[in-house]
Write an enzyme that holds these catalytic residues in place. Structure first.
Site, short mmCIF file in Angstrom:
data_model
loop_
_atom_site.label_atom_id
_atom_site.label_comp_id
_atom_site.label_asym_id
_atom_site.label_seq_id
_atom_site.Cartn_x
_atom_site.Cartn_y
_atom_site.Cartn_z
N ASP A 270 -2.45 5.25 -6.01
CA ASP A 270 -2.55 4.52 -4.75
C ASP A 270 -2.63 3.03 -5.04
O ASP A 270 -3.62 2.53 -5.58
CB ASP A 270 -3.79 4.96 -3.98
CG ASP A 270 -3.91 4.27 -2.62
OD1 ASP A 270 -2.90 3.67 -2.18
OD2 ASP A 270 -4.98 4.31 -2.00
N ASP B 130 0.83 -1.20 0.00
CA ASP B 130 0.00 0.00 0.00
C ASP B 130 0.86 1.25 0.00
O ASP B 130 1.50 1.58 1.00
CB ASP B 130 -0.93 0.00 1.22
CG ASP B 130 -1.98 1.10 1.15
OD1 ASP B 130 -2.00 1.83 0.14
OD2 ASP B 130 -2.76 1.23 2.09
#
Length: 630
Positions: free
Chosen positions: A297, A101
């Protein structure tokens, strides 16, 4: 964060409403949610464990001589909702599957005393079992627990999941493909999970964002790697991929765009336009400049455009595929844009049906997308595909999730505030891009010295040109415990045979024993049935590959080390002779068993015939006679 997060919160939050978030799990329909989009407030207190970096980022020089850590990626973005990698924490190391992430800044795993943590694929981290673990004591630079003894952290995500816990420091290992040796780093030991973090199969998160607790920042601050990392997500139906912590020689034709770290704590790009089938969408360049700009992202699944940009994009794609039949999406509650393409689920021909898409940057350069970068497979109709791009509602941020970068090497060059894109097959990245540098041609194979058993280095044990070798015994040590390894021996044997490019029947494992938290095992390699013997070159090559760590094992088996080896001469009898002897022995044993059974049957029959010569007991009884006087 898995599925739809964009970043971690801190003590103060700014909330942007109406971000549509799609989640997807294996075997389930796509469900549209609309929770608020949560971003951290940049102005945090000095004693806060903030997930965001100060506006004035200290850029570090890129040292090409520094090592890097290459790590494999697992799972699939649409089937699992995320990609994971493997980290080992502690001494002895404890393995964890962590979601990759770039929007999170803390790496965390469930702690052994966590009573509100879900059931994940690996056991919880046990600090008491690690000899190198140390809690991060309360200080003025962190938030502290109620007793003012230990630093704590707290993260909340856009899909309403959260993680809380204490901060600890321990050795972190990066796998057997890493040039980076195990290093001490601060991470979170969870005491509470909610939402998707509680229910997901992955153990936790590896935070790659910009912040003091980010694993990348910690390694860079210690001068261990250059200020860069890269992600490469596998394509549709493939999954997997690679991750590299640190810099390496980038491809010469990689497309770079500027990224402004002062604008937000997230990795952004200077997107100014979109082309569909070579035609520029009629949009103002400022449409992609709202709020946080265009954000990459890796933990978000799909792409979200400002409403005006989405409407223009959807119209352009539909115009290019107008002959296709449009169908309802997998969830009737939402108006997905879906098309029936073919009776089968083969996605190889999508580029002949759907248009190419280009992301245009301020510099004038463009980044080419294929259909797999904006389509996902319909979960209910074979041969149907839906747009993986959605409107972002009232939020003006352009959010580009993992679907957009499938089969694309993305380099986050933080040192030079740039992000690079290079189209490639991410499942074969190691073959297509020599990340470890171009290696010189290997020298002629030489058998390594057997340091653990010097007696084997004598001339009688080293193979000569005409030496005949009938079996190779290799004793190796693996950094996983024997109870974990035992049910996986068959899988490990297949890995060895594949790495050695030999038949699975030529490799078998034996003598599995425990050595503390490690395992000792013997790998036995035998020739093929047709040859019955190894040549000197082949035997030398096999031993050298183990000695030089050229055998690449999946991370679940940890690291390995060759301890001893032995080259055995051929048996006196050839393999077919041994087999014939075994067959003869088997025939003899079967014959003996059959003979014994026949004899037993005959004996029972004989006894039955003999018993018929006597009268029944009742017939033998006579009346009792009176006693006569003498």
């Amino acid at each position: 964060m898995a599925l739809a997060s964009i970043g971690a919160t801190v003590s103060l939050l700014i909330i942007y409403q109406s971000l549509p978030i799609y989640t997807h799990a294996a075997g389930e329909n796509i469900v549209l949610q609309s929770p608020p989009m949560v971003f951290p407030l940049f102005l945090s207190q000095p004693n806060s464990t903030s997930s965001s970096r100060s506006v004035s980022v200290h850029h570090r020089k890129l040292h090409k001589s520094l090592p890097h850590s290459r790590m494999r990626l697992y799972d699939d973005l649409l089937l699992n909702g995320y990609y994971t990698t493997r980290l080992w924490i502690g001494t002895p190391p404890q393995m964890f599957a962590l979601i990759v992430d770039s929007g999170s800044t803390v790496t965390y795993v469930p702690c052994s005393d966590c009573e509100q943590c879900g059931k994940h694929q690996d056991p919880k981290f046990q600090p008491e079992m690690s000899s190198t673990y140390q809690p991060v004591k309360c200080n003025m630079d962190c938030n502290c627990d109620d007793d003012k003894e230990q630093c704590v952290y707290e993260r909340e995500y856009a899909e309403h999941s959260s993680s809380k816990g204490v901060l600890g420091e321990d050795l972190i290992s990066f796998g057997n493909e890493s040039q980076l040796t195990p290093q001490r780093a601060v991470f979170g030991c969870e005491t509470l999970e909610t939402g998707d973090l509680y229910s997901q199969r992955a153990d936790g998160i590896i935070g790659l964002g910009q912040g003091d607790l980010s694993l990348v920042d910690q390694l860079v601050d210690k001068g261990l790697i250059s200020n860069s990392f890269a992600l490469c997500y596998g394509g549709m139906d493939l999954g997997g991929g690679s991750m590299v912590l640190g810099g390496f020689a980038y491809p010469s034709d990689m497309t770079f765009t500027d990224s402004d770290p002062d604008r937000s704590p997230y990795y952004n790009i200077d997107l100014t336009g979109i082309r569909v089938a070579g035609k520029q969408l009629s949009l103002s360049s400022g449409v992609f400049d709202g709020e946080h700009g265009a954000v990459l992202d890796s933990g978000t699944t799909y792409a979200y455009l400002p409403d005006a940009a989405f409407a223009a994009f959807e119209e352009a794609v539909m115009r290019e595929v107008s002959p296709l039949k449009q169908i309802d999406g997998p969830d009737p509650n939402f108006k997905d844009t879906c098309f029936h393409v073919a009776p089968s689920n083969d996605a190889s021909g999508l580029s002949k049906i759907f248009p190419s898409v280009e992301m245009v940057f301020k510099s004038g350069q463009s980044w080419l997308l294929s259909p797999e970068n904006y389509l996902f497979r319909h979960s209910k109709v074979h041969g149907a595909y839906c747009l993986g791009v959605f409107p972002n509602g009232k939020d003006h941020t352009t959010l580009l999730g993992g679907i957009v970068v499938r089969n694309t090497l993305v380099v986050y060059d933080r040192e030079n505030s740039k992000v690079g894109f290079w189209r490639t097959n991410c499942s074969e990245l190691s073959d297509r891009l020599p990340i470890d540098g171009a290696l010189p041609p290997p020298p002629p194979a030489k058998l390594p010295l057997n340091e653990s058993n010097p007696s084997l280095n004598t001339s009688s044990n080293l193979p000569g040109e005409k030496t005949q070798i009938g079996q190779i015994n290799l004793d190796i040590q693996l950094t996983v415990n024997s109870s974990y390894l035992k049910p996986r021996l068959e899988e490990l044997s297949k890995v060895f045979s594949k790495e050695l490019d030999i038949k699975p029947t030529q490799v078998y494992l034996s003598n599995l024993t425990s050595n503390g938290n490690n395992s000792l095992i013997r790998v036995v390699v035998i020739p093929t049935e047709s040859s019955s013997l190894f040549s000197n070159v082949t035997a030398t090559s096999i031993v050298s590959r183990f000695s030089n760590h050229q055998i690449k094992l999946p991370d679940i088996f940890g690291d390995y080390q060759l301890l001893t080896y032995k080259l055995e001469p051929p048996r006196k009898g050839t393999r077919w002779q041994v087999k014939n002897i075994i067959v003869v022995i088997a025939i003899v044993m079967v014959s003996v068993v059959v003979s014994l059974l026949a004899y037993g049957v005959w004996l029972m029959w004989k006894r039955k015939q003999t018993s018929n010569l006597y009268k029944p007991v009742d017939d033998a009884i006579v009346a009792e006679q009176e006693l006569q006087p003498l």
